[in-house]
Motif scaffolding. Structure first.
Motif: not given
Length: 219
Positions: A37-39, A69-73, A109-111, A124-135
């Motif tokens: 998730h971006p944020k 996963l989110s790009v925050d603590p 490889n999301m950023l 969130p716009a800076l992290n917009q590619t962090v919106s992925s699913v991996f199985i």
């Protein structure tokens, strides 16, 4: 590092809302779904995390763990979880990874690897590619990768459908056709010769073309 299907999922250590993990060890002998998730405190992601909390039992039936996963603590995640439960009517029990140094987002490889800074101050716009699913399969290899625009909520029923297909096709030498759902007819894998197929599927099959051999779903 670019990732492809059948690459080994990168291993990592991380803090999560349920404690520290080593990713491969945490997966154990089952499957895992990592979805990012971006944020924190973003509207679409709030609905996604809540929906996954509601259908988590379906994944458990399939020997599959969920991890966000989110790009925050992590402390930010913990505050967000209260909002998710209040607005979506479901408590999130699966872990959410903290990635404040962006290291896991870069590892998957999301950023870009050269992305500077930390999660602090990022939109969130800076992290917009962090919106992925991996199985990730039992062999720790990536079986599926999807990246969505952050304004479009993901269809996690589709992720469940794909998981059913992959677990079926690994167990039996079949493939699933377009829009397949659990219980519907399947296709004998192209790698299976007719002689082998006669042993695997003694009941026979329908073949509108020699390469298109349709059978009832096994199992």
């Amino acid at each position: 590092m670019s990732l492809r299907i059948n690459d080994t999922a990168p291993d990592f250590r991380a803090d999560t809302t349920t404690g520290p993990i080593q990713f491969h060890q945490w997966i154990g002998d089952g499957w895992a779904i990592l979805f990012s998730h971006p944020k924190d405190f973003t509207p679409v992601c709030t609905t996604e995390l809540g929906y996954m909390a509601r259908i988590e039992p379906e994944f458990r039936k399939r020997n599959t763990k969920l991890i966000g996963l989110s790009v925050d603590p992590v402390d930010s995640h913990s505050r967000w979880l209260a909002d998710i439960e209040a607005t979506q009517g479901a408590k999130v029990n699966y872990p959410i990874i903290g990635d404040p140094d962006l290291s896991i987002s870069k590892l998957y490889n999301m950023l870009p690897a050269e992305e500077p800074g930390t999660s602090e101050g990022r939109t969130p716009a800076l992290n917009q590619t962090v919106s992925s699913v991996f199985i990730v399969g039992q062999d720790k290899k990536i079986k599926l990768m999807l990246t969505y625009p952050m304004t479009t909520g993901r269809n996690f029923d589709e992720i469940l459908r794909v998981l059913d297909s992959m677990q079926l096709t690994i167990k039996y030498k079949v493939a699933t056709p377009v829009n397949w759902k659990q219980g519907e007819d399947v296709i004998i894998a192209g790698s299976v010769s007719d002689d082998e197929a006669k042993k695997l599927f003694p009941q026979g099959w329908a073949a509108p073309r020699p390469y298109l051999r349709v059978v009832k779903q096994p199992g």
